[in-house]
Design a protein around this motif. Structure first.
Motif, PDB file in Angstrom:
ATOM      1  N   ASP A  75      24.010  37.657  40.476  1.00 54.88           N
ATOM      2  CA  ASP A  75      23.357  38.428  39.512  1.00 54.88           C
ATOM      3  C   ASP A  75      22.092  38.391  39.407  1.00 54.88           C
ATOM      4  N   LEU A  99      21.191  38.175  35.341  1.00 61.84           N
ATOM      5  CA  LEU A  99      21.713  36.905  34.737  1.00 61.84           C
ATOM      6  C   LEU A  99      21.011  35.515  34.800  1.00 61.84           C
ATOM      7  N   SER A 133      18.986  33.558  32.451  1.00 66.86           N
ATOM      8  CA  SER A 133      18.693  31.846  32.260  1.00 66.86           C
ATOM      9  C   SER A 133      17.591  31.409  32.315  1.00 66.86           C
ATOM     10  N   ARG A 165      22.711  33.205  24.615  1.00 71.03           N
ATOM     11  CA  ARG A 165      24.132  33.773  24.330  1.00 71.03           C
ATOM     12  C   ARG A 165      24.125  34.791  23.102  1.00 71.03           C
ATOM     13  N   LEU A 220      22.227  37.934  24.465  1.00 77.22           N
ATOM     14  CA  LEU A 220      23.318  38.697  25.114  1.00 77.22           C
ATOM     15  C   LEU A 220      24.401  39.246  24.447  1.00 77.22           C
ATOM     16  N   ILE A 271      26.579  42.422  26.211  1.00 72.55           N
ATOM     17  CA  ILE A 271      26.950  41.859  27.511  1.00 72.55           C
ATOM     18  C   ILE A 271      28.271  41.219  27.287  1.00 72.55           C
ATOM     19  N   ASP A 290      29.962  36.809  31.211  1.00 72.90           N
ATOM     20  CA  ASP A 290      28.426  36.965  31.482  1.00 72.90           C
ATOM     21  C   ASP A 290      27.519  36.011  30.708  1.00 72.90           C
ATOM     22  N   VAL A 292      25.481  32.412  31.388  1.00 77.33           N
ATOM     23  CA  VAL A 292      24.168  32.298  31.147  1.00 77.33           C
ATOM     24  C   VAL A 292      24.096  30.921  30.240  1.00 77.33           C
ATOM     25  N   GLU A 299      24.862  31.648  39.495  1.00 79.61           N
ATOM     26  CA  GLU A 299      23.837  31.824  38.837  1.00 79.61           C
ATOM     27  C   GLU A 299      23.594  30.215  37.881  1.00 79.61           C
TER      28      GLU A 299
END
Length: 216
Positions: free
Chosen positions: A58, A61, A65, A93, A96, A101, A105, A109, A128
């Motif tokens: 992704d 993502l 990151s 986090r 997101l 999110i 996901d 991250v 990721e």
């Protein structure tokens, strides 16, 4: 910090969603031009590594990151007692989650950022996580440098210059955890603490085992 945002570098499209834009704004607000350039290079290298390995991932993502991976070194996100990687992971986090999110996901991250300096683990996790790790390794230590074409290197560095990177990145690392060198125990950043703090020696695992309160 004003910044002209590019749409594509070395054939890699930079995410321009609202989420990506707001993450970039946080990096520009709380980071430095040096960290911005490093973080965007890490993203581009991560994508190029993923494409070369034909890995599905992704991009958004991975981008989040990359943008947050060193923000734990900054005054705004730095805690007193946590590893800087965890500070950055926590910040990502929270960011997101505030945008709704999904938890899975956001956890990917978090893992990517928290583990980006942990050798021997990150490369075996989700794409990721592995690609952030590989992008960092390429930019910081030159891991996989030979896989970049001269044209790719020129285009990336034209967009995001290194500006004395080798010396500046070590100083940047140290500036982020000089007040908490004990958090580097067990990871590669202990080398940075020992380099810049006169007389500092990171705890030794063997000594901790042998000097534990257990009788045997």
């Amino acid at each position: 910090m004003a910044q002209t945002l590019l749409k594509q570098v070395a054939g890699v499209r930079l995410p321009d969603s609202t989420l990506a834009q707001q993450a970039t704004e946080l990096l520009l607000e709380h980071g430095t031009q040096f960290l911005y350039n490093h973080s965007l290079r890490v993203y581009v290298y991560g994508v190029l590594n993923g494409e070369r390995a034909q890995v599905k991932f992704d991009p958004e993502l991975l981008y989040i990151s990359a943008v947050f991976h060193d923000l734990g070194l900054t005054k705004h996100y730095c805690s007193k007692h946590k590893r800087f990687e965890v500070d950055g992971a926590d910040a990502a986090r929270s960011f997101l989650q505030s945008h709704g999110i999904p938890a899975h996901d956001a956890q990917v991250v978090w893992d990517a950022i928290a583990l980006h300096t942990t050798i021997g683990v990150a490369e075996w996790k989700e794409p990721e996580v592995a690609l952030l790790y590989s992008g960092v390794g390429l930019d910081v230590m030159g891991d996989g440098y030979e896989h970049l074409s001269a044209e790719q290197r020129e285009q990336v560095l034209a967009a995001f210059p290194r500006t004395g990177f080798k010396d500046n990145i070590l100083q940047t690392f140290f500036g982020g955890f000089a007040h908490k060198p004990e958090t580097t125990f067990g990871n590669i950043k202990a080398d940075v603490a020992e380099r810049f703090i006169p007389g500092y020696k990171s705890p030794n695992f063997c000594e901790l085992v042998l000097n534990s309160p257990w009788s045997e």
